[in-house]
Each structure stands twice: as structure tokens, then as C-alpha cells.
Design a protein around this motif. Structure first.
Motif, PDB file in Angstrom:
ATOM      1  N   PHE A 184       6.309 -11.327  -2.031  1.00  0.00           N
ATOM      2  CA  PHE A 184       5.946 -10.406  -3.112  1.00  0.00           C
ATOM      3  C   PHE A 184       6.864 -10.673  -4.305  1.00  0.00           C
ATOM      4  O   PHE A 184       7.993 -10.177  -4.371  1.00  0.00           O
ATOM      5  CB  PHE A 184       6.049  -8.963  -2.615  1.00  0.00           C
ATOM      6  N   ASP A 185       6.384 -11.477  -5.242  1.00  0.00           N
ATOM      7  CA  ASP A 185       7.192 -11.924  -6.380  1.00  0.00           C
ATOM      8  C   ASP A 185       7.776 -10.802  -7.232  1.00  0.00           C
ATOM      9  O   ASP A 185       8.899 -10.938  -7.735  1.00  0.00           O
ATOM     10  CB  ASP A 185       6.398 -12.889  -7.266  1.00  0.00           C
TER      11      ASP A 185
ATOM     12  N   ALA B  58       1.017   2.985 -12.836  1.00  0.00           N
ATOM     13  CA  ALA B  58      -0.359   2.464 -12.773  1.00  0.00           C
ATOM     14  C   ALA B  58      -0.421   0.962 -12.493  1.00  0.00           C
ATOM     15  O   ALA B  58      -1.172   0.540 -11.602  1.00  0.00           O
ATOM     16  CB  ALA B  58      -1.119   2.822 -14.039  1.00  0.00           C
ATOM     17  N   PRO B  59       0.334   0.123 -13.209  1.00  0.00           N
ATOM     18  CA  PRO B  59       0.260  -1.312 -12.896  1.00  0.00           C
ATOM     19  C   PRO B  59       0.714  -1.620 -11.466  1.00  0.00           C
ATOM     20  O   PRO B  59       0.157  -2.507 -10.818  1.00  0.00           O
ATOM     21  CB  PRO B  59       1.201  -1.959 -13.919  1.00  0.00           C
ATOM     22  N   ASP B  60       1.712  -0.870 -10.991  1.00  0.00           N
ATOM     23  CA  ASP B  60       2.175  -1.089  -9.615  1.00  0.00           C
ATOM     24  C   ASP B  60       1.079  -0.729  -8.616  1.00  0.00           C
ATOM     25  O   ASP B  60       0.816  -1.476  -7.667  1.00  0.00           O
ATOM     26  CB  ASP B  60       3.425  -0.243  -9.328  1.00  0.00           C
TER      27      ASP B  60
ATOM     28  N   LEU C 220      -2.008  -2.861  -5.235  1.00  0.00           N
ATOM     29  CA  LEU C 220      -2.462  -2.568  -3.868  1.00  0.00           C
ATOM     30  C   LEU C 220      -3.831  -3.171  -3.581  1.00  0.00           C
ATOM     31  O   LEU C 220      -4.102  -3.588  -2.470  1.00  0.00           O
ATOM     32  CB  LEU C 220      -2.505  -1.057  -3.629  1.00  0.00           C
ATOM     33  N   GLY C 221      -4.683  -3.217  -4.583  1.00  0.00           N
ATOM     34  CA  GLY C 221      -6.036  -3.713  -4.361  1.00  0.00           C
ATOM     35  C   GLY C 221      -6.226  -5.161  -4.742  1.00  0.00           C
ATOM     36  O   GLY C 221      -7.251  -5.742  -4.460  1.00  0.00           O
ATOM     37  N   GLY C 222      -5.227  -5.758  -5.392  1.00  0.00           N
ATOM     38  CA  GLY C 222      -5.383  -7.133  -5.874  1.00  0.00           C
ATOM     39  C   GLY C 222      -5.071  -8.172  -4.816  1.00  0.00           C
ATOM     40  O   GLY C 222      -4.832  -7.860  -3.656  1.00  0.00           O
TER      41      GLY C 222
ATOM     42  N   LEU D  14       4.726  -0.521   1.030  1.00  0.00           N
ATOM     43  CA  LEU D  14       6.183  -0.509   0.940  1.00  0.00           C
ATOM     44  C   LEU D  14       6.664  -1.248  -0.307  1.00  0.00           C
ATOM     45  O   LEU D  14       7.521  -0.754  -1.045  1.00  0.00           O
ATOM     46  CB  LEU D  14       6.811  -1.130   2.193  1.00  0.00           C
ATOM     47  N   ALA D  15       6.103  -2.412  -0.557  1.00  0.00           N
ATOM     48  CA  ALA D  15       6.494  -3.200  -1.727  1.00  0.00           C
ATOM     49  C   ALA D  15       6.150  -2.474  -3.023  1.00  0.00           C
ATOM     50  O   ALA D  15       6.953  -2.420  -3.961  1.00  0.00           O
ATOM     51  CB  ALA D  15       5.817  -4.568  -1.681  1.00  0.00           C
ATOM     52  N   VAL D  16       4.973  -1.890  -3.078  1.00  0.00           N
ATOM     53  CA  VAL D  16       4.541  -1.162  -4.275  1.00  0.00           C
ATOM     54  C   VAL D  16       5.387   0.101  -4.463  1.00  0.00           C
ATOM     55  O   VAL D  16       5.794   0.417  -5.587  1.00  0.00           O
ATOM     56  CB  VAL D  16       3.034  -0.843  -4.195  1.00  0.00           C
ATOM     57  N   ALA D  17       5.700   0.789  -3.389  1.00  0.00           N
ATOM     58  CA  ALA D  17       6.566   1.968  -3.487  1.00  0.00           C
ATOM     59  C   ALA D  17       7.939   1.583  -4.023  1.00  0.00           C
ATOM     60  O   ALA D  17       8.529   2.310  -4.832  1.00  0.00           O
ATOM     61  CB  ALA D  17       6.685   2.655  -2.134  1.00  0.00           C
ATOM     62  N   ALA D  18       8.447   0.430  -3.598  1.00  0.00           N
ATOM     63  CA  ALA D  18       9.743  -0.042  -4.103  1.00  0.00           C
ATOM     64  C   ALA D  18       9.682  -0.267  -5.616  1.00  0.00           C
ATOM     65  O   ALA D  18      10.614   0.097  -6.346  1.00  0.00           O
ATOM     66  CB  ALA D  18      10.158  -1.325  -3.383  1.00  0.00           C
TER      67      ALA D  18
END
Length: 148
Positions: free
Chosen positions: A53-54, A103-105, A109-111, A119-123
Motif C-alpha cells: 500500500f504505497d 473522502a479520497p482515502d 477502499l473500492g479502487g 486498516l490501511a485506509v483507517a491509518a
């Protein structure tokens, strides 16, 4: 009087800050925010976020963190200068903008981004809060809000 500050003194505008102090505080806020985000990324990876996850790599989030601190300082200065009640406006504007920045984060999730996950998006979302806390703390010191 008994040790109290006279009304005329307590409502006086704050002393002007030097540009050098403002720049140093901004750099310090950016450094604290980047270090805070390093901690968030390390914890996220330790908890299972993928190394693929870059956005959780320092090369991705450090420049965006600095950009966020600078952009926030510009916005804070503008509100400070033009608003009738800058403290009242910023009291609701800062949280609204932080939530909007999620919003961008959430769109990740769907991309098809490799390694994405809750977890990565929450971070990433926590990183936005870290930047806001570091930045607002600095802004309040070097760009204080005056009562009008």
C-alpha cells in the motif's frame, strides 16, 4: 484589583510575531506531523497493513503532510484576517475540513490500489488527524486568534 490584569490589557491584541518565528513554527509543525505519521504508518504495518500500500510509505505521505501544514496555515491566516469571529469559524471549519479530507482515502477502499484495506485506509485517516492536531497547535501559538 488584587492581582488581576486590568481589562484594557487582557483584551489587547497579541504582540505581533516575527516572520522568522512563524516559519520556524511551521517547519516544526510539519516535522512533528511527519514524525506522527511515521508512527501511524509503523503501527499500521505492525497491525497487518500491507507493505504494497504505497500511500503508507514515507515518500508518499511526507510531502503531502508538509503541503497540508502549509495549506492549513494559509487558510488559517486568511480566516484570521477576514472573519468577524475567526475563533468561532475555525472551531467548526477545521473539523469539517478534516472529515472532508477523508473522502479520497475512503475512495481507495473500492479502487484497484494494491494492498488497500480497511486498516490501511483507517491509518491514512488517522494521519489527517495527526496533521491537523500538529498544525492547529502551531497556528494557535504563532497566528493567535484575536477577539473582535
Amino acid at each position: 484589583m488584587s492581582g488581576s490584569v486590568p481589562e484594557a490589557v487582557s483584551s489587547a491584541p497579541p504582540a505581533p510575531r516575527s516572520r522568522a518565528l512563524t516559519v520556524v513554527a511551521g517547519l516544526l509543525a510539519a516535522a512533528v506531523a511527519v514524525l506522527g505519521n511515521v508512527v501511524v504508518a509503523v503501527l499500521a504495518h505492525a497491525a497487518g497493513a500491507s507493505d504494497d500500500f504505497d500511500p503508507l510509505h514515507v515518500s508518499a505521505y511526507a510531502p503531502l503532510t508538509v503541503f497540508g501544514v502549509v495549506l492549513g496555515a494559509i487558510g488559517w491566516a486568511v480566516v484570521r484576517r477576514v472573519a468577524k469571529n475567526p475563533a468561532g469559524l475555525l472551531r467548526w471549519l477545521v473539523p469539517v475540513l478534516v472529515v472532508a479530507s477523508f473522502a479520497p482515502d475512503l475512495s481507495l477502499l473500492g479502487g484497484g490500489t494494491p494492498g488497500r484495506g480497511p486498516l490501511a485506509v483507517a491509518a491514512l485517516m488517522v494521519m489527517h488527524v495527526v496533521v491537523a492536531v500538529a498544525a492547529v497547535t502551531a497556528y494557535r501559538r504563532v497566528l493567535p486568534l484575536t477577539a473582535r
